[in-house]
Enzyme design. Sequence first.
Site: not given
Ligand SMILES: Cc1ncc(COP(=O)(O)O)c(C=O)c1O
Length: 367
Positions: A184
């Site tokens: 990110k």
């Molecule tokens: C659009 C979106 N939603 C949810 C997530 C979930 O985040 P995480 O990977 O930190 O659990 C991500 C990233 O991976 C994402 O890009």
Amino acid sequence: MIPINAPQIGEEEIKAVVRVMKSGILTHGLGAGPMVTRFEKAFAKFAKAKQAIAVNTGTSALHLAIAGAGIKRGDEVILPSFTFVATAEVIAMVGAKPVFVDIDPETYNISPEKIEKAVTKKTKAIMSVDLYGLPADMEPIKEIADKYELRIIEDSCQAHSASYKGKPPGAFADTACWSFYASKNMTTGEGGMITTNNDETAEKMRFMRSHGEKEKYKSLILGHNYHMPEIQAAIGYIQLMKLPKFSAKRRGNAKRLSTKLGKTGKLQLPKEPKGFRHSWYLFTVRLRGAKRKKRDKVVETLRKKGIGAEVYYVNPIHLMPYYRKFGKHRLEETEKAAEQVFSLPVHPGVTRKQIDFIGESVLRDIG
Ligand SMILES: Cc1ncc(COP(=O)(O)O)c(C=O)c1O
């Protein structure tokens, strides 16, 4: 290989990690240690929100937002299918039904016009996603939410430093959810944050983050262990301070690549409509009129040259084996986009020379 995204970690983060390790405070019983609290305060200010709640992943943030809104078995939540699976997963986790709605072919975000047709008596919320870092069109979404008394949960996991009508993600929503996954725009390795202006919901989500507890060993509601460790929070605070610099670099790279690729009509370039500010998490182009095979061949050729092109998202969620049970309707624009798009690296570690190489390679490969 020029990776599609890469964590930008410097000496400051390394020193901060060492400091936390030496302090002996690695976590906190309620997930609210000194580093977490400092990071939350800074993030709330950044997101112009009253409250920020740090958690261990973006997925946990989305789960708490859904559970904190009281969404449960028998309820329906409207969302796009063209997103990362976590957006839908958390709806299914509380026993509710994800109702997938098609996207706008220009922005790839949920189409507000199509939302209203999907509203039923069971609908409790709309989950909008700021896909690739471009905010969803929140004003018309809010109008529909107000008309039918629905909550808005904004998945801004890709949208750090994006804005809509001059406001950060979450300004038109009840809650916004952020991810600090390693790819990110700012990272803690794994990590997440929820922002909201609703004190009552915030308190509930804080309890849920830590086994439903306000004080230790006295659960008031159903919870989980979603604590963000202190090391992660220390990294996150520094990354947040560096975010404006990271964003400027991404923006510069995206602009340069757009200029390069603007020479061909074969690609639909990413848009930044008036009033929208992109975070440039992903620079995504569409190979106009292409079938999946042709797009995949271009991606493969680029990868052979050391350009980490990737497809987000190859399989829309409504077509994934587990999620087919929630409805069999076609989502034409979503399915077309999944066949035609691919993303190119613009992260802060990509040099101008590399951007030029990427641009020239793409122009050559699409013929
Ligand atoms: C659009 C979106 N939603 C949810 C997530 C979930 O985040 P995480 O990977 O930190 O659990 C991500 C990233 O991976 C994402 O890009």
